[in-house]
Design an enzyme around this catalytic site. Structure first.
Site, PDB file in Angstrom:
ATOM      1  N   ARG A 231       0.868  -0.992   0.259  1.00  0.00           N
ATOM      2  CA  ARG A 231       0.369   0.037  -0.508  1.00  0.00           C
ATOM      3  C   ARG A 231       1.349   1.109  -0.161  1.00  0.00           C
ATOM      4  O   ARG A 231       2.078   1.118   0.488  1.00  0.00           O
ATOM      5  CB  ARG A 231      -0.661   0.051   1.013  1.00  0.00           C
ATOM      6  CG  ARG A 231      -2.047  -1.040   0.971  1.00  0.00           C
ATOM      7  CD  ARG A 231      -3.243  -0.567  -0.306  1.00  0.00           C
ATOM      8  NE  ARG A 231      -4.418  -1.558   0.132  1.00  0.00           N
ATOM      9  CZ  ARG A 231      -4.124  -2.753  -1.176  1.00  0.00           C
ATOM     10  NH1 ARG A 231      -3.301  -2.641  -1.996  1.00  0.00           N
ATOM     11  NH2 ARG A 231      -5.778  -3.371  -1.274  1.00  0.00           N
ATOM     12  N   ASP A 255       4.486  -0.418  -6.790  1.00  0.00           N
ATOM     13  CA  ASP A 255       3.092  -0.565  -7.606  1.00  0.00           C
ATOM     14  C   ASP A 255       1.925   0.029  -7.402  1.00  0.00           C
ATOM     15  O   ASP A 255       0.800  -0.380  -7.376  1.00  0.00           O
ATOM     16  CB  ASP A 255       2.770  -1.933  -7.703  1.00  0.00           C
ATOM     17  CG  ASP A 255       1.797  -2.369  -8.749  1.00  0.00           C
ATOM     18  OD1 ASP A 255       1.487  -2.417  -9.673  1.00  0.00           O
ATOM     19  OD2 ASP A 255       0.654  -3.473  -7.769  1.00  0.00           O
ATOM     20  N   GLU A 260      -2.998   7.498  -4.736  1.00  0.00           N
ATOM     21  CA  GLU A 260      -3.273   6.441  -5.830  1.00  0.00           C
ATOM     22  C   GLU A 260      -4.163   6.694  -6.116  1.00  0.00           C
ATOM     23  O   GLU A 260      -4.767   6.796  -8.121  1.00  0.00           O
ATOM     24  CB  GLU A 260      -2.510   5.173  -6.152  1.00  0.00           C
ATOM     25  CG  GLU A 260      -3.212   4.403  -5.382  1.00  0.00           C
ATOM     26  CD  GLU A 260      -2.723   2.885  -5.065  1.00  0.00           C
ATOM     27  OE1 GLU A 260      -1.807   2.829  -5.121  1.00  0.00           O
ATOM     28  OE2 GLU A 260      -3.854   1.669  -5.351  1.00  0.00           O
ATOM     29  N   HIS A 292      -0.755  -0.770  -9.888  1.00  0.00           N
ATOM     30  CA  HIS A 292      -1.201  -1.188  -9.227  1.00  0.00           C
ATOM     31  C   HIS A 292      -1.924  -2.604  -9.847  1.00  0.00           C
ATOM     32  O   HIS A 292      -3.298  -2.756  -9.690  1.00  0.00           O
ATOM     33  CB  HIS A 292      -2.670  -0.934  -8.059  1.00  0.00           C
ATOM     34  CG  HIS A 292      -2.815  -1.490  -6.873  1.00  0.00           C
ATOM     35  ND1 HIS A 292      -3.516   0.005  -5.853  1.00  0.00           N
ATOM     36  CD2 HIS A 292      -3.272  -2.469  -6.189  1.00  0.00           C
ATOM     37  CE1 HIS A 292      -3.580  -1.460  -4.702  1.00  0.00           C
ATOM     38  NE2 HIS A 292      -3.073  -2.439  -5.472  1.00  0.00           N
TER      39      HIS A 292
HETATM   40  P1  NAD Z   1      -1.090 -11.278   4.793  1.00  0.00           P
HETATM   41  O1  NAD Z   1      -2.359 -10.497   5.736  1.00  0.00           O
HETATM   42  O2  NAD Z   1      -1.403 -12.683   4.414  1.00  0.00           O
HETATM   43  O3  NAD Z   1       0.027 -10.612   5.749  1.00  0.00           O
HETATM   44  C1  NAD Z   1       0.220  -9.250   5.759  1.00  0.00           C
HETATM   45  C2  NAD Z   1       1.490 -10.291   7.634  1.00  0.00           C
HETATM   46  O4  NAD Z   1       1.636  -8.920   7.389  1.00  0.00           O
HETATM   47  C3  NAD Z   1       1.134 -10.585   8.721  1.00  0.00           C
HETATM   48  O5  NAD Z   1       1.985 -11.904   8.539  1.00  0.00           O
HETATM   49  C4  NAD Z   1       0.989  -9.778   9.278  1.00  0.00           C
HETATM   50  O6  NAD Z   1       0.993 -10.133  10.695  1.00  0.00           O
HETATM   51  C5  NAD Z   1       1.845  -8.868   8.815  1.00  0.00           C
HETATM   52  N1  NAD Z   1       1.843  -7.243  10.023  1.00  0.00           N
HETATM   53  C6  NAD Z   1       0.480  -6.613   9.983  1.00  0.00           C
HETATM   54  N2  NAD Z   1       1.098  -6.148  11.178  1.00  0.00           N
HETATM   55  C7  NAD Z   1       1.992  -5.578  10.494  1.00  0.00           C
HETATM   56  C8  NAD Z   1       3.260  -4.905  10.630  1.00  0.00           C
HETATM   57  N3  NAD Z   1       2.600  -3.323  11.661  1.00  0.00           N
HETATM   58  N4  NAD Z   1       4.524  -4.576  11.009  1.00  0.00           N
HETATM   59  C9  NAD Z   1       5.159  -5.823  10.173  1.00  0.00           C
HETATM   60  N5  NAD Z   1       3.794  -6.913   9.804  1.00  0.00           N
HETATM   61  C10 NAD Z   1       2.843  -6.199   9.764  1.00  0.00           C
HETATM   62  O7  NAD Z   1      -1.650 -10.400   4.314  1.00  0.00           O
HETATM   63  P2  NAD Z   1      -0.976 -11.070   1.886  1.00  0.00           P
HETATM   64  O8  NAD Z   1      -2.353 -11.561   1.038  1.00  0.00           O
HETATM   65  O9  NAD Z   1       0.526 -11.204   2.094  1.00  0.00           O
HETATM   66  O10 NAD Z   1      -1.105  -9.468   1.686  1.00  0.00           O
HETATM   67  C11 NAD Z   1      -0.267  -8.291   2.048  1.00  0.00           C
HETATM   68  C12 NAD Z   1      -0.670  -6.737   1.850  1.00  0.00           C
HETATM   69  O11 NAD Z   1      -0.369  -6.733  -0.050  1.00  0.00           O
HETATM   70  C13 NAD Z   1      -1.946  -6.599   1.649  1.00  0.00           C
HETATM   71  O12 NAD Z   1      -2.124  -5.877   3.094  1.00  0.00           O
HETATM   72  C14 NAD Z   1      -2.556  -5.480   0.765  1.00  0.00           C
HETATM   73  O13 NAD Z   1      -2.069  -4.105   0.950  1.00  0.00           O
HETATM   74  C15 NAD Z   1      -1.688  -6.003  -0.455  1.00  0.00           C
HETATM   75  N6  NAD Z   1      -1.751  -6.474  -1.712  1.00  0.00           N
HETATM   76  C16 NAD Z   1      -1.539  -5.534  -2.382  1.00  0.00           C
HETATM   77  C17 NAD Z   1      -1.935  -6.090  -4.215  1.00  0.00           C
HETATM   78  C18 NAD Z   1      -1.681  -5.567  -5.379  1.00  0.00           C
HETATM   79  O14 NAD Z   1      -2.033  -5.435  -6.038  1.00  0.00           O
HETATM   80  N7  NAD Z   1      -0.126  -4.518  -5.403  1.00  0.00           N
HETATM   81  C19 NAD Z   1      -2.728  -7.239  -3.679  1.00  0.00           C
HETATM   82  C20 NAD Z   1      -3.112  -8.233  -2.976  1.00  0.00           C
HETATM   83  C21 NAD Z   1      -2.919  -7.280  -1.775  1.00  0.00           C
END
Ligand code: NAD
Length: 344
Positions: A231, A255, A260, A292
C-alpha cells in the site's frame, strides 16, 4: 436473484464476474464510478455492494449505504484500509478476498526487482531506438545479496521463496512472527541496517503508515533498493524522494502510491498530471512505477470473482463469514470470533 451494486467496474474484472454471477444467484448493477459518499445513492434498492481498493467506504458512505438497508459489502481485494471498520461495525458486514493469488503479487514484486536491477525498462527503450550501447545498464548479482521482507504473510512468503531461489539471504520482520515457519526474524532496525533490498508486504494500518520514513531511510545501506507492492502510504513519499536524490536509495519499485486514488486504474495518456510528487517519481530513471497491477493475472481475477461471489452467497444463506473483517480483527490480528461466527 439478489441485486448487487458493483462499483469501479473495469472490463478485465467484469468479464469474470459476468460469467459467474448468475450461477451464484446475483444480478450485478455495474457502475464505472468509484464508491464514495455521493455515489452511494446508486446502490439504493440493491441488496449488497461490491467495491475495490480505491473505493472509499468512510463513515458517511457507510451510513448512507446502511440507510438504504444494505447490510453487506464484499471487497474484491485483500486490503481493507479504505473501509472505516468502526463505522461499519454492527451495520454492514465487510467481506474480503484474503488470498486470491499471493503468487501474482509476489511474482510482480520480483519482476520489479529484476527490471530495476538489470535496467530492463531502459534497455527496452534503447533498443527500440536501435541504440545497443550498454553504458549505464550495469546491474548486480542477486545471488548472495540480502533482502529484508517486512510482513511475512501469504505474499511475503511467496516473495521469500522466490528470493531464496535466486540464492539470496532473507531477513524478515513481522508484528506477529511465525516462529515455526523457518523464517529468520530480526528487529526492524536490524533489517534496515543489513538489507540490500527491502520489500514491503505488511498491511496499511495506523502503525504501519509511513513505516518507511526519514528515520528508517537513514538506517539503511547506501544504494538500498526499496520495493512496495503493498500500500502506498507505507512510504513517506517526500522522504523517499529526498533519499533518492541524495543517492541513499539506489532504486525504487512501486506498484502502489500514497495518493494513487486520483490516478491509478485510469488512462491519463497525453494529459499533464496534477501531482508533482508523482511526476518527480516518474521522471527518475531508477524508479519504476506500475499502476497497482501486481494482482492482475488470469488466475487471480478468476479467484477474486469466485471468492467475492461466494462471500456474498454465504452472507445471504446465513452462513458463518470466514472472510469477514471488523475493527476487532484488525486490533487483535485475528478475529476474536475466529470466523466461526459472524463478527457481529
Ligand atoms: P497477509 O495478511 O497474509 O500478511 C500480512 C502480514 O503482515 C501478516 O503476517 C501480519 O502479521 C503482518 N503485519 C501486520 N501488521 C504488521 C506490522 N505493523 N509490521 C509488520 N508486519 C505486520 O496479507 P497478504 O495477502 O500477504 O497481503 C499483504 C498486503 O499486500 C495487503 O495488506 C495488501 O495491502 C497488499 N496487496 C497488494 C496487491 C497489489 O495488487 N499490489 C494485491 C494484494 C494485496
Amino acid at each position: 436473484m439478489k441485486d448487487i451494486a458493483f462499483y469501479d467496474v473495469k472490463p478485465y474484472d467484469k468479464m469474470y464476474f459476468d460469467a459467474l454471477s448468475p450461477l451464484y444467484g446475483f444480478n450485478l448493477r455495474c457502475f464505472e464510478s468509484k464508491l464514495h459518499e455521493h455515489s452511494a445513492v446508486l446502490s439504493q434498492g440493491c441488496d449488497g455492494v461490491i467495491a475495490f481498493v480505491n473505493d472509499s467506504a468512510d463513515r458517511k458512505t457507510i451510513e448512507k449505504l446502511h440507510s438504504f438497508g444494505i447490510k453487506v459489502m464484499a471487497l474484491r481485494s485483500a486490503g481493507y484500509n479504505n473501509v472505516d471498520l468502526k463505522a461499519a461495525f454492527g451495520k454492514i458486514h465487510i467481506l474480503r478476498v484474503p488470498a486470491y493469488s499471493p503468487y501474482a503479487v509476489g511474482e510482480h514484486t520480483a519482476a520489479l526487482l529484476l527490471a530495476l536491477n538489470r535496467k530492463i525498462h531502459r534497455a527496452y527503450n534503447r533498443t527500440r531506438e536501435h541504440n545497443f550501447a550498454l553504458s549505464g545498464l550495469t546491474g548486480f548479482d542477486l545471488y548472495g545479496k540480502t533482502v529484508g521482507v517486512i510482513g511475512t504473510g501469504r505474499i511475503g512468503r511467496v516473495f521469500i521463496d522466490i528470493c531464496k531461489g535466486f540464492g539470496m539471504k532473507v531477513l524478515s520482520y513481522d508484528l506477529f512472527p511465525d516462529e515455526n515457519a523457518g523464517i529468520d526474524y530480526v528487529s526492524l532496525s536490524e533489517l534496515y541496517k543489513r538489507s540490500d533490498i527491502i520489500s514491503l508486504h505488511c498491511p496499511l494500518t495506523k502503525d504501519t503508515k509511513h513505516i518507511i520514513n526519514e528515520h528508517a531511510l537513514s538506517l539503511m545501506k547506501d544504494g538500498v533498493y526499496i520495493l512496495n507492492t503493498s500500500r502506498g502510504a507505507l512510504i513517506d513519499t517526500e522522504a523517499l524522494l529526498t533519499a533518492i536524490k541524495n543517492k541513499k536509495v539506489g532504486a525504487v519499485g512501486l506498484d502502489v502510491y500514497e495518493e494513487e486514488e486520483d490516478f491509478f486504474f485510469e488512462d491519463f495518456s497525453g494529459e499533464i498530471l496534477e501531482d508533482d510528487t508523482l511526476l518527480r517519481l516518474l521522471s527518475m530513471p531508477n524508479v519504476l512505477v506500475t499502476g497497482h497491477q501486481a494482482f492482475l493475472t488470469k488466475e487471480a481475477l478468476e479467484n477474486i470473482a469466485k471468492e467475492t461471489l461466494q462471500n456474498l452467497k454465504d452472507f445471504f444463506d446465513g452462513k458463518p463469514l470466514k472472510n469477514e473483517v471488523c475493527y476487532r480483527c484488525e486490533k487483535y490480528g485475528t478475529c476474536i470470533q475466529n470466523h466461526e461466527q459472524r463478527c457481529f
